[in-house]
Design a protein around this motif. Structure first.
Motif, PDB file in Angstrom:
ATOM      1  N   ARG A  19      38.543  11.472   5.040  1.00  0.00           N
ATOM      2  CA  ARG A  19      39.384  10.479   5.868  1.00  0.00           C
ATOM      3  C   ARG A  19      40.349  10.038   5.242  1.00  0.00           C
ATOM      4  O   ARG A  19      40.318   9.334   4.108  1.00  0.00           O
ATOM      5  CB  ARG A  19      38.263   9.358   6.255  1.00  0.00           C
ATOM      6  CG  ARG A  19      38.834   8.463   7.358  1.00  0.00           C
ATOM      7  CD  ARG A  19      38.452   7.076   7.457  1.00  0.00           C
ATOM      8  NE  ARG A  19      38.553   6.488   8.622  1.00  0.00           N
ATOM      9  CZ  ARG A  19      38.450   5.083   8.894  1.00  0.00           C
ATOM     10  NH1 ARG A  19      38.048   4.291   7.633  1.00  0.00           N
ATOM     11  NH2 ARG A  19      38.892   4.351  10.029  1.00  0.00           N
ATOM     12  N   LEU A  20      41.514  10.217   5.790  1.00  0.00           N
ATOM     13  CA  LEU A  20      42.707   9.775   5.232  1.00  0.00           C
ATOM     14  C   LEU A  20      43.162   8.660   5.840  1.00  0.00           C
ATOM     15  O   LEU A  20      43.185   8.518   7.126  1.00  0.00           O
ATOM     16  CB  LEU A  20      43.937  10.909   5.346  1.00  0.00           C
ATOM     17  CG  LEU A  20      43.753  12.377   4.823  1.00  0.00           C
ATOM     18  CD1 LEU A  20      44.704  13.247   5.058  1.00  0.00           C
ATOM     19  CD2 LEU A  20      43.325  12.329   3.270  1.00  0.00           C
ATOM     20  N   SER A  21      43.885   7.747   4.960  1.00  0.00           N
ATOM     21  CA  SER A  21      44.319   6.725   5.766  1.00  0.00           C
ATOM     22  C   SER A  21      46.025   6.436   5.245  1.00  0.00           C
ATOM     23  O   SER A  21      46.242   6.825   4.160  1.00  0.00           O
ATOM     24  CB  SER A  21      43.807   5.224   5.012  1.00  0.00           C
ATOM     25  OG  SER A  21      42.156   5.326   5.311  1.00  0.00           O
ATOM     26  N   CYS A  22      46.660   5.777   6.114  1.00  0.00           N
ATOM     27  CA  CYS A  22      48.279   5.580   5.861  1.00  0.00           C
ATOM     28  C   CYS A  22      48.539   4.020   6.311  1.00  0.00           C
ATOM     29  O   CYS A  22      48.427   3.892   7.307  1.00  0.00           O
ATOM     30  CB  CYS A  22      48.878   6.506   6.603  1.00  0.00           C
ATOM     31  SG  CYS A  22      50.790   6.343   6.252  1.00  0.00           S
ATOM     32  N   TYR A  79      44.857   6.660  10.591  1.00  0.00           N
ATOM     33  CA  TYR A  79      43.853   7.475  10.038  1.00  0.00           C
ATOM     34  C   TYR A  79      43.549   8.740  10.534  1.00  0.00           C
ATOM     35  O   TYR A  79      44.103   9.113  11.709  1.00  0.00           O
ATOM     36  CB  TYR A  79      42.459   6.614  10.269  1.00  0.00           C
ATOM     37  CG  TYR A  79      42.112   5.284   9.965  1.00  0.00           C
ATOM     38  CD1 TYR A  79      42.519   4.272  10.732  1.00  0.00           C
ATOM     39  CD2 TYR A  79      41.968   4.806   8.496  1.00  0.00           C
ATOM     40  CE1 TYR A  79      42.471   2.975  10.477  1.00  0.00           C
ATOM     41  CE2 TYR A  79      42.036   3.466   8.108  1.00  0.00           C
ATOM     42  CZ  TYR A  79      42.269   2.544   9.087  1.00  0.00           C
ATOM     43  OH  TYR A  79      41.965   1.128   8.941  1.00  0.00           O
ATOM     44  N   LEU A  80      43.309   9.706   9.501  1.00  0.00           N
ATOM     45  CA  LEU A  80      43.019  11.176  10.053  1.00  0.00           C
ATOM     46  C   LEU A  80      41.322  11.409   9.577  1.00  0.00           C
ATOM     47  O   LEU A  80      41.358  11.505   8.350  1.00  0.00           O
ATOM     48  CB  LEU A  80      43.906  12.140   9.356  1.00  0.00           C
ATOM     49  CG  LEU A  80      43.863  13.437   9.920  1.00  0.00           C
ATOM     50  CD1 LEU A  80      44.158  13.608  11.415  1.00  0.00           C
ATOM     51  CD2 LEU A  80      44.563  14.384   9.020  1.00  0.00           C
ATOM     52  N   GLN A  81      40.607  11.324  10.399  1.00  0.00           N
ATOM     53  CA  GLN A  81      39.463  11.848  10.179  1.00  0.00           C
ATOM     54  C   GLN A  81      39.296  13.595  10.215  1.00  0.00           C
ATOM     55  O   GLN A  81      39.652  13.868  11.246  1.00  0.00           O
ATOM     56  CB  GLN A  81      38.434  11.292  11.246  1.00  0.00           C
ATOM     57  CG  GLN A  81      36.880  11.563  11.078  1.00  0.00           C
ATOM     58  CD  GLN A  81      36.227  11.205   9.666  1.00  0.00           C
ATOM     59  OE1 GLN A  81      36.462   9.999   9.224  1.00  0.00           O
ATOM     60  NE2 GLN A  81      35.626  12.060   8.944  1.00  0.00           N
ATOM     61  N   MET A  82      38.822  13.906   9.151  1.00  0.00           N
ATOM     62  CA  MET A  82      38.827  15.613   9.146  1.00  0.00           C
ATOM     63  C   MET A  82      37.194  16.204   8.963  1.00  0.00           C
ATOM     64  O   MET A  82      36.786  15.538   7.975  1.00  0.00           O
ATOM     65  CB  MET A  82      39.865  15.957   8.073  1.00  0.00           C
ATOM     66  CG  MET A  82      41.316  15.481   8.168  1.00  0.00           C
ATOM     67  SD  MET A  82      42.323  15.954   6.769  1.00  0.00           S
ATOM     68  CE  MET A  82      41.537  15.459   5.298  1.00  0.00           C
ATOM     69  N   ASN A  83      36.818  16.634   9.907  1.00  0.00           N
ATOM     70  CA  ASN A  83      35.425  17.439   9.955  1.00  0.00           C
ATOM     71  C   ASN A  83      35.570  18.844   9.902  1.00  0.00           C
ATOM     72  O   ASN A  83      36.449  19.258  10.014  1.00  0.00           O
ATOM     73  CB  ASN A  83      34.641  16.647  11.007  1.00  0.00           C
ATOM     74  CG  ASN A  83      34.573  15.422  11.085  1.00  0.00           C
ATOM     75  OD1 ASN A  83      34.565  14.631  10.029  1.00  0.00           O
ATOM     76  ND2 ASN A  83      34.479  14.711  12.368  1.00  0.00           N
ATOM     77  N   SER A  84      34.348  19.199   9.416  1.00  0.00           N
ATOM     78  CA  SER A  84      34.296  20.919   9.386  1.00  0.00           C
ATOM     79  C   SER A  84      35.561  21.427   8.507  1.00  0.00           C
ATOM     80  O   SER A  84      36.108  22.156   9.073  1.00  0.00           O
ATOM     81  CB  SER A  84      34.370  21.401  10.743  1.00  0.00           C
ATOM     82  OG  SER A  84      33.128  20.864  11.585  1.00  0.00           O
ATOM     83  N   LEU A  85      35.896  21.036   7.355  1.00  0.00           N
ATOM     84  CA  LEU A  85      36.991  21.208   6.956  1.00  0.00           C
ATOM     85  C   LEU A  85      36.796  22.992   6.227  1.00  0.00           C
ATOM     86  O   LEU A  85      35.724  23.281   6.028  1.00  0.00           O
ATOM     87  CB  LEU A  85      37.060  20.408   5.601  1.00  0.00           C
ATOM     88  CG  LEU A  85      37.942  19.278   5.785  1.00  0.00           C
ATOM     89  CD1 LEU A  85      37.859  17.942   4.856  1.00  0.00           C
ATOM     90  CD2 LEU A  85      39.190  19.375   6.296  1.00  0.00           C
ATOM     91  N   LYS A  86      37.986  23.368   6.330  1.00  0.00           N
ATOM     92  CA  LYS A  86      38.187  24.891   5.977  1.00  0.00           C
ATOM     93  C   LYS A  86      38.909  25.006   4.903  1.00  0.00           C
ATOM     94  O   LYS A  86      40.071  24.223   4.613  1.00  0.00           O
ATOM     95  CB  LYS A  86      38.551  25.804   6.957  1.00  0.00           C
ATOM     96  CG  LYS A  86      37.827  25.579   8.564  1.00  0.00           C
ATOM     97  CD  LYS A  86      38.438  26.285   9.571  1.00  0.00           C
ATOM     98  CE  LYS A  86      37.846  26.240  10.883  1.00  0.00           C
ATOM     99  NZ  LYS A  86      38.378  26.904  12.090  1.00  0.00           N
TER     100      LYS A  86
END
Length: 119
Positions: A19-22, A79-86
């Motif tokens: 999870r990215l935050s800005c 926020y950027l929630q990133m799931n199932s990352l490749k």
């Protein structure tokens, strides 16, 4: 002036999540949109996801269904929630803030945060 401070990058295995935050501060009136871009060496910076002041969202085709962008207006944070990352998601991720004042666009960028996805 506008300051954007990013956090949340790191190293994760394929299939994992980050999870990215800005957080935005400074002259942050007239915000039109906030978003995330990413860049790998030798390639152009590309849009990952964006959210407008009216909460409309836009995603790159490559992340649809896996990433979710959201914002907390009280905290001026996106926020950027990133799931199932490749592994292909490996890049430097940059936060962007767009202000539109009397028809003129002003873009602001964060310093970037590295996301590395191992296979």
């Amino acid at each position: 002036q506008v300051q954007l401070v990013e956090s949340g990058g790191g190293l994760v295995q394929a299939g994992g999540s980050l999870r990215l935050s800005c957080a935005a501060s400074g002259s942050i009136s007239s915000i039109n949109a906030m978003g995330w871009y990413r860049q790998v060496p030798g390639k152009q910076r590309e849009l990952v996801a964006a959210i407008t002041s009216g909460d409309r969202t836009n995603y790159a085709d490559s992340v649809k269904g896996r990433f979710t962008i959201s914002r907390d207006n009280a905290k001026n944070t996106v926020y950027l929630q990133m799931n199932s990352l490749k592994p292909d998601d490996t890049a430097v991720y940059y936060c962007n803030l767009l202000r539109v004042i009397f028809g003129t666009k002003y873009n602001y960028w964060g310093q970037g945060t590295q996301v590395t996805v191992s296979s």
